[in-house]
Design a protein around this motif. Structure first.
Motif, PDB file in Angstrom:
ATOM      1  N   VAL A 175     -39.585  41.660 -13.967  1.00 60.64           N
ATOM      2  CA  VAL A 175     -39.638  42.947 -14.656  1.00 60.64           C
ATOM      3  C   VAL A 175     -38.244  43.426 -15.033  1.00 60.64           C
ATOM      4  O   VAL A 175     -38.037  44.014 -16.101  1.00 60.64           O
ATOM      5  CB  VAL A 175     -40.347  43.992 -13.764  1.00 60.64           C
ATOM      6  CG1 VAL A 175     -40.249  45.378 -14.373  1.00 60.64           C
ATOM      7  CG2 VAL A 175     -41.805  43.610 -13.571  1.00 60.64           C
ATOM      8  N   ARG A 176     -37.257  43.188 -14.185  1.00 64.87           N
ATOM      9  CA  ARG A 176     -35.900  43.639 -14.490  1.00 64.87           C
ATOM     10  C   ARG A 176     -35.359  42.930 -15.740  1.00 64.87           C
ATOM     11  O   ARG A 176     -34.678  43.549 -16.565  1.00 64.87           O
ATOM     12  CB  ARG A 176     -34.984  43.379 -13.299  1.00 64.87           C
ATOM     13  CG  ARG A 176     -33.595  43.997 -13.452  1.00 64.87           C
ATOM     14  CD  ARG A 176     -32.763  43.733 -12.226  1.00 64.87           C
ATOM     15  NE  ARG A 176     -33.275  44.436 -11.067  1.00 64.87           N
ATOM     16  CZ  ARG A 176     -32.946  45.699 -10.760  1.00 64.87           C
ATOM     17  NH1 ARG A 176     -32.142  46.378 -11.544  1.00 64.87           N
ATOM     18  NH2 ARG A 176     -33.435  46.266  -9.670  1.00 64.87           N
ATOM     19  N   ALA A 177     -35.654  41.658 -15.897  1.00 65.74           N
ATOM     20  CA  ALA A 177     -35.231  40.947 -17.108  1.00 65.74           C
ATOM     21  C   ALA A 177     -35.889  41.540 -18.342  1.00 65.74           C
ATOM     22  O   ALA A 177     -35.257  41.667 -19.400  1.00 65.74           O
ATOM     23  CB  ALA A 177     -35.569  39.463 -16.983  1.00 65.74           C
ATOM     24  N   SER A 178     -37.163  41.920 -18.221  1.00 64.96           N
ATOM     25  CA  SER A 178     -37.859  42.546 -19.349  1.00 64.96           C
ATOM     26  C   SER A 178     -37.177  43.841 -19.766  1.00 64.96           C
ATOM     27  O   SER A 178     -37.139  44.187 -20.950  1.00 64.96           O
ATOM     28  CB  SER A 178     -39.318  42.820 -18.978  1.00 64.96           C
ATOM     29  OG  SER A 178     -40.019  41.611 -18.758  1.00 64.96           O
ATOM     30  N   THR A 179     -36.635  44.576 -18.798  1.00 65.45           N
ATOM     31  CA  THR A 179     -35.944  45.822 -19.109  1.00 65.45           C
ATOM     32  C   THR A 179     -34.716  45.566 -19.972  1.00 65.45           C
ATOM     33  O   THR A 179     -34.458  46.274 -20.956  1.00 65.45           O
ATOM     34  CB  THR A 179     -35.528  46.533 -17.819  1.00 65.45           C
ATOM     35  OG1 THR A 179     -36.672  46.715 -16.988  1.00 65.45           O
ATOM     36  CG2 THR A 179     -34.912  47.884 -18.117  1.00 65.45           C
ATOM     37  N   TYR A 180     -33.935  44.545 -19.627  1.00 65.01           N
ATOM     38  CA  TYR A 180     -32.737  44.232 -20.396  1.00 65.01           C
ATOM     39  C   TYR A 180     -33.097  43.763 -21.800  1.00 65.01           C
ATOM     40  O   TYR A 180     -32.453  44.156 -22.780  1.00 65.01           O
ATOM     41  CB  TYR A 180     -31.916  43.155 -19.674  1.00 65.01           C
ATOM     42  CG  TYR A 180     -31.106  43.672 -18.517  1.00 65.01           C
ATOM     43  CD1 TYR A 180     -31.710  44.240 -17.398  1.00 65.01           C
ATOM     44  CD2 TYR A 180     -29.724  43.595 -18.525  1.00 65.01           C
ATOM     45  CE1 TYR A 180     -30.977  44.708 -16.334  1.00 65.01           C
ATOM     46  CE2 TYR A 180     -28.964  44.068 -17.457  1.00 65.01           C
ATOM     47  CZ  TYR A 180     -29.607  44.622 -16.362  1.00 65.01           C
ATOM     48  OH  TYR A 180     -28.869  45.088 -15.323  1.00 65.01           O
ATOM     49  N   VAL A 181     -34.114  42.930 -21.910  1.00 66.28           N
ATOM     50  CA  VAL A 181     -34.525  42.432 -23.220  1.00 66.28           C
ATOM     51  C   VAL A 181     -35.129  43.557 -24.056  1.00 66.28           C
ATOM     52  O   VAL A 181     -34.978  43.590 -25.285  1.00 66.28           O
ATOM     53  CB  VAL A 181     -35.519  41.270 -23.073  1.00 66.28           C
ATOM     54  CG1 VAL A 181     -35.993  40.778 -24.435  1.00 66.28           C
ATOM     55  CG2 VAL A 181     -34.887  40.120 -22.304  1.00 66.28           C
ATOM     56  N   ALA A 182     -35.816  44.502 -23.403  1.00 67.29           N
ATOM     57  CA  ALA A 182     -36.470  45.601 -24.120  1.00 67.29           C
ATOM     58  C   ALA A 182     -35.467  46.441 -24.895  1.00 67.29           C
ATOM     59  O   ALA A 182     -35.789  46.973 -25.964  1.00 67.29           O
ATOM     60  CB  ALA A 182     -37.247  46.479 -23.139  1.00 67.29           C
ATOM     61  N   PHE A 183     -34.254  46.570 -24.363  1.00 61.85           N
ATOM     62  CA  PHE A 183     -33.243  47.350 -25.092  1.00 61.85           C
ATOM     63  C   PHE A 183     -32.934  46.708 -26.437  1.00 61.85           C
ATOM     64  O   PHE A 183     -32.875  47.388 -27.479  1.00 61.85           O
ATOM     65  CB  PHE A 183     -31.969  47.455 -24.251  1.00 61.85           C
ATOM     66  CG  PHE A 183     -30.881  48.242 -24.911  1.00 61.85           C
ATOM     67  CD1 PHE A 183     -30.895  49.621 -24.899  1.00 61.85           C
ATOM     68  CD2 PHE A 183     -29.844  47.596 -25.574  1.00 61.85           C
ATOM     69  CE1 PHE A 183     -29.896  50.359 -25.529  1.00 61.85           C
ATOM     70  CE2 PHE A 183     -28.839  48.317 -26.197  1.00 61.85           C
ATOM     71  CZ  PHE A 183     -28.864  49.711 -26.169  1.00 61.85           C
ATOM     72  N   LEU A 184     -32.738  45.392 -26.461  1.00 61.80           N
ATOM     73  CA  LEU A 184     -32.485  44.674 -27.712  1.00 61.80           C
ATOM     74  C   LEU A 184     -33.673  44.776 -28.645  1.00 61.80           C
ATOM     75  O   LEU A 184     -33.514  45.023 -29.859  1.00 61.80           O
ATOM     76  CB  LEU A 184     -32.160  43.212 -27.399  1.00 61.80           C
ATOM     77  CG  LEU A 184     -31.989  42.265 -28.594  1.00 61.80           C
ATOM     78  CD1 LEU A 184     -30.816  42.693 -29.467  1.00 61.80           C
ATOM     79  CD2 LEU A 184     -31.802  40.828 -28.097  1.00 61.80           C
ATOM     80  N   LYS A 185     -34.848  44.609 -28.105  1.00 60.53           N
ATOM     81  CA  LYS A 185     -36.066  44.672 -28.914  1.00 60.53           C
ATOM     82  C   LYS A 185     -36.257  46.045 -29.542  1.00 60.53           C
ATOM     83  O   LYS A 185     -36.613  46.178 -30.723  1.00 60.53           O
ATOM     84  CB  LYS A 185     -37.268  44.292 -28.046  1.00 60.53           C
ATOM     85  CG  LYS A 185     -38.620  44.717 -28.589  1.00 60.53           C
ATOM     86  CD  LYS A 185     -39.115  45.957 -27.877  1.00 60.53           C
ATOM     87  CE  LYS A 185     -40.427  46.454 -28.388  1.00 60.53           C
ATOM     88  NZ  LYS A 185     -40.817  47.740 -27.816  1.00 60.53           N
ATOM     89  N   ASP A 186     -35.986  47.119 -28.767  1.00 67.75           N
ATOM     90  CA  ASP A 186     -36.165  48.476 -29.289  1.00 67.75           C
ATOM     91  C   ASP A 186     -35.225  48.744 -30.460  1.00 67.75           C
ATOM     92  O   ASP A 186     -35.615  49.345 -31.472  1.00 67.75           O
ATOM     93  CB  ASP A 186     -35.915  49.498 -28.185  1.00 67.75           C
ATOM     94  CG  ASP A 186     -36.976  49.446 -27.097  1.00 67.75           C
ATOM     95  OD1 ASP A 186     -38.058  48.904 -27.370  1.00 67.75           O
ATOM     96  OD2 ASP A 186     -36.709  49.943 -25.991  1.00 67.75           O
TER      97      ASP A 186
END
Length: 466
Positions: A175-186
């Motif tokens: 889940v923590r990795a998803s948080t970091y990737v989510a910033f780029l995606k947003d």
């Protein structure tokens, strides 16, 4: 050039996931599933909106408006507007219960509250049934984006690559990795939708005078049964949104109940992207030739209005949106399979068991996308009727209403059965959403005074939750 840009963004996302792993002192099961319950409000905000505003925001929302008119937009935007204030009040309470029961999955909350291992396993199966089509739908959306990028010649290879990247997110940091990737995606999604919307506004302003005679009817307004459906869907999905198995686990990752509340305050800001999608859809209906596939409308508009490099960035954002939800859903399913349904599989090597379960789900979902995408689209509707029925269990937990696990399970499956039966039969009900009828039947069963008994479950006081 398009392929190079998309590949560069995907590599950058893997770098972000690797950064999440480097910054974690250790990778335990709790780190994978709930980020050690340590996410502050800004990171929880990025994670949650990264999952809520998925590939549907850039593909399904314009397609729904294009194909079904304003009534689609009414309920789509309306239930989100209702969901956020509901989440502001219930989100912190959900986090408190998860913290109290030391739960990493939804079934662990249910089983420990009702003090029933059988009920934990039963709700785990129900969660999996609701989540599988949702994860499958991400593959369908990814395939649509890959087709618009010109990778339709070998769809299985493209989807296999997506599955590998989704697994990499899970394996690197959960889940923590998803948080970091989510910033780029947003950043990419907001950029893409805003760019297409602004381009549509400017082009429509230039063309409106010279094309007055060729203007086709714009988005029709809802009326009659379509208006009833929009209103009942807003109530049903808005109230039950944060109780779904596809959304609730993200709240478990917060550092505190106050962090959940602070994150909820800023959730509506993300809705600023939707007016741009509406402008783009109106432009397509007025000035572009009709499309046979509404799912391609957004990227078709982007190709008409924007240079190729901007289209590539928007498509990369859509790919990341689908990959993030796919990774999170597969992790959620794998956790329930190895912790709640068959815990003996994960006792010796829990992280290895979770990773193997993720791989198994991704492979099966990939095969299903290749051979039966239409069947899974129907199953997606059914999964929604199951997912929101979990609201009744949360109502029982949050209010302390004392009923047994047997009655809670009866309400859950009766509500899902009623909703699915009405949907399958095609009964109109004047436009009322079948899911709302099922949820009302569900709540009528679990809150029936005849079943009320002080000895059924332990009622938790404020002292218990502190």
């Amino acid at each position: 050039m398009t392929g190079i840009i998309v590949a560069g963004v995907l590599l950058l996302s893997l770098g972000a996931a690797w950064l999440a792993r480097v910054r974690s002192r250790h990778i335990s099961v709790e780190t994978l599933l709930v980020a050690d319950r340590a996410l502050p409000a800004p990171m929880l905000f990025i994670l949650t909106v990264g999952e809520i505003y998925s590939i549907g925001s850039i593909v399904a929302f314009p397609a729904g408006l294009y194909g079904h008119g304003v009534s689609y937009g009414y309920w789509f935007l309306g239930y989100l507007l209702l969901a956020f204030p509901v989440g502001y009040f219930v989100g912190p309470a959900i986090w408190q219960r998860a913290k109290q029961y030391d739960a990493c999955t939804l079934p662990e909350v249910f089983g420990r509250h009702f003090e029933s291992v059988a009920f934990e396993r039963l709700t785990a199966w129900a969660c999996v049934i609701a989540l599988v089509p949702w994860g499958q739908f991400q593959f369908i959306g990814l395939r649509s984006v890959l087709d618009t990028l010109g990778f339709s010649a070998a769809p299985a290879a493209g989807l296999a690559g997506c599955a590998v990247i989704a697994f990499a997110y899970v394996a690197l940091g959960g889940v923590r990795a998803s948080t970091y990737v989510a910033f780029l995606k947003d950043v990419l999604m907001l950029f893409g939708i805003a760019a297409v919307g602004v381009g549509a506004i400017c082009m429509q302003y230039k063309l409106s005078g010279g094309h007055a005679d060729s203007i086709s009817p714009t988005l029709p307004l809802p009326s009659g049964s379509s208006l009833v459906f929009a209103i009942t869907t807003i109530l049903y999905q808005g109230i039950g949104f944060y109780f779904q198995p596809s959304v609730t686990p993200y709240l478990f990752t917060a550092r505190s109940a106050q962090a959940v509340r602070r994150a909820m305050i800023f959730m509506p800001l993300y809705m600023l992207m939707y007016p741009f999608a509406v402008f783009a859809t109106v432009f397509a209906r007025r000035f572009l030739p009709p499309l046979s596939n509404p799912n391609a409308v957004f990227f078709h508009i982007a190709g008409v209005l924007l240079p190729p490099w901007m289209v590539a960035l928007a498509a990369a954002g859509a790919l990341l949106a689908g990959l993030l939800v796919l990774a999170a859903t597969s992790l959620n399913i794998a956790a329930m399979m190895t912790r709640n349904i068959a815990p003996e599989l994960g006792r010796r090597h829990p992280k290895r068991a979770i990773n193997l379960a993720v791989i198994l789900f991704l492979v099966l979902a990939l095969v299903a996308t290749t051979h039966a995408p239409a069947v899974m689209l129907t199953a997606l509707n059914v999964s929604g009727y199951i997912g929101i029925q979990f609201a009744s269990l949360w109502f029982l937990i949050l209010t302390g209403w004392p009923v047994s696990a047997r009655i809670a399970g009866l309400g859950l499956f009766s509500g899902a059965g009623v909703a699915i039966a009405l949907f399958a039969s095609g009964a109109s009900l004047g436009g009322v959403n079948p899911g709302l009828v099922g949820l009302l039947a569900n709540c009528a069963i679990v809150f029936c005074p005849l079943w009320r008994g002080r000895g059924a479950v332990r009622v938790h006081t404020k002292k218990d939750l502190s």
